[in-house]
Scaffold this motif. Sequence first.
Motif: not given
Length: 82
Positions: A36-40, A53-59
């Motif tokens: 959650a912290t990475r996404i924010a 790109t650091t959020a880790g979403f495949y796309d």
Amino acid sequence: MFDAARQRHGDQQWWLIFSGIEAGNGTGDSVDLARATRIAAAFTEPYRFAAVTTAGFYDDAGFCGPCDAPYCHRHWNVSNTG
């Protein structure tokens, strides 16, 4: 949808709920505090590919690396009808 997510995950957990141009993830997916912290952090303005790109979403959440923009016309093959 929020109530359905609350019933599924409870009040004490983080969850990610998203909808995209073609689909979403329904009532959400559980995420731990680190994710959650990475996404924010990834979606803090100004929005840049290197951060997103650091959020880790495949796309990469639709961000184009070469253009540093979301869903760029050149690389994402956007049709004339959207």
